[in-house]
Design an enzyme around this catalytic site. Structure first.
Site, mmCIF file in Angstrom:
data_model
loop_
_atom_site.group_PDB
_atom_site.id
_atom_site.type_symbol
_atom_site.label_atom_id
_atom_site.label_comp_id
_atom_site.label_asym_id
_atom_site.label_seq_id
_atom_site.Cartn_x
_atom_site.Cartn_y
_atom_site.Cartn_z
ATOM 1 N N ARG A 152 -9.256 7.891 31.710
ATOM 2 C CA ARG A 152 -8.915 6.741 32.130
ATOM 3 C C ARG A 152 -7.345 6.850 31.266
ATOM 4 N NH1 ARG A 152 -12.310 1.611 31.382
ATOM 5 N NH2 ARG A 152 -12.125 1.018 29.749
ATOM 6 N N ARG B 150 -6.657 4.914 24.997
ATOM 7 C CA ARG B 150 -6.995 4.061 24.307
ATOM 8 C C ARG B 150 -7.926 4.218 23.546
ATOM 9 N NH1 ARG B 150 -8.972 -1.199 27.647
ATOM 10 N NH2 ARG B 150 -11.394 -0.408 26.443
ATOM 11 N N LYS C 209 -16.128 -1.978 36.584
ATOM 12 C CA LYS C 209 -16.377 -3.583 36.774
ATOM 13 C C LYS C 209 -15.456 -4.680 36.518
ATOM 14 C CE LYS C 209 -18.054 -4.588 32.062
ATOM 15 N NZ LYS C 209 -18.275 -3.370 31.293
ATOM 16 N N ARG D 265 -23.023 -10.387 26.312
ATOM 17 C CA ARG D 265 -22.825 -9.093 25.621
ATOM 18 C C ARG D 265 -24.444 -9.399 25.335
ATOM 19 N NH1 ARG D 265 -19.317 -5.791 25.135
ATOM 20 N NH2 ARG D 265 -17.266 -6.641 25.199
ATOM 21 N N ARG E 161 -20.296 2.451 21.912
ATOM 22 C CA ARG E 161 -20.174 1.813 22.609
ATOM 23 C C ARG E 161 -21.274 2.046 23.684
ATOM 24 N NH1 ARG E 161 -14.252 2.210 25.547
ATOM 25 N NH2 ARG E 161 -14.822 0.233 26.447
#
Ligand SMILES: [Zn+2]
Length: 226
Positions: free
Chosen positions: A131, A164, A17, A92, A175
């Site tokens: 990623r 990361r 996104k 959120r 998450r």
């Protein structure tokens, strides 16, 4: 393409996104807003809310909704948001969504257009494991789907690509659990408002881009505005 509307992109981490929010914002010439960027902006400009948020962020704690919503309100009141904006990863929670609705109304925006990016857990973990993020400009690469031209180096600014800490599998699972618990119910909230569109985020970036284009076109009014 004129926007004149609030766009909200919902979806689990790794659904792409952020990439799409940047593209749409550039295409519609409106700001791309993530809470991280808004915080950094408020802190660097030394606003009152920025000064309140800084020590909390430095301790790695969750910034309270009072401060978050205050920052959102200040950010949306700035002139570059007059013709709309793309929210990426915000709100959120339903509590934040309700308060955002009130802010949008006050700023003269109608219902936001909300796009939910859907992707199954296995695909998310596979994607995030591949990623890598540019340490300089924050560009995101995927070694499987969108590799950089030179391994380990950003195409745009030559920055070093790093993984990361929160893209590592054990952190990703946490998450995702948090997303399911707090953010997933938002899709239902916006569906009830009649503002929700759903995209299959397992498709390629080009396919998702195309589906998003269709949604924006459908949402456009007769005067060419959304
Ligand atoms: Zn870069």
């Amino acid at each position: 393409m004129a926007l004149d509307r609030a766009l909200i992109f919902l979806g689990p981490p790794g659904a792409g996104k952020g990439t799409q929010a940047k593209r749409v914002a550039a295409r519609c010439q409106v700001p791309h807003l993530s809470t991280g960027d808004m915080f950094r902006d408020a802190v660097s400009r030394g606003t009152e809310l920025g000064r309140l948020a800084k020590p909390i962020m430095e301790r790695g704690e969750l910034v309270p909704d009072e401060i978050v919503m205050g920052m959102v309100q200040e950010r949306l009141a700035r002139p570059d948001c007059a013709h709309g904006f793309v929210f990426d990863g915000f709100p959120r929670t339903i509590a934040q969504a309700e308060r955002l609705d009130a802010i949008l109304k006050k700023q003269g925006f109608g219902l936001p257009l909300v796009v939910e990016f859907r992707l199954c857990e296995a695909a998310i973990i596979r994607r995030l494991a591949g990623r890598w993020t540019c340490a300089v400009g924050g560009e995101i690469y995927n070694i499987n789907e969108q590799p950089p031209r030179v391994p380990g180096v950003c195409d745009r600014d030559g920055g070093k690509l790093v993984q990361r800490a929160d893209d590592k599998p054990e952190v990703v699972k946490e998450r995702l659990a948090s997303y399911e618990r707090h953010t997933k119910p938002l899709a239902e909230y916006y569906r009830r408002e009649g503002a929700l569109e759903v995209i299959d985020a397992s498709a390629s970036v080009e396919m998702v881009d195309c589906a998003l284009g269709e949604i924006l076109k459908r949402a456009q009014g007769r005067d060419g505005h959304l």
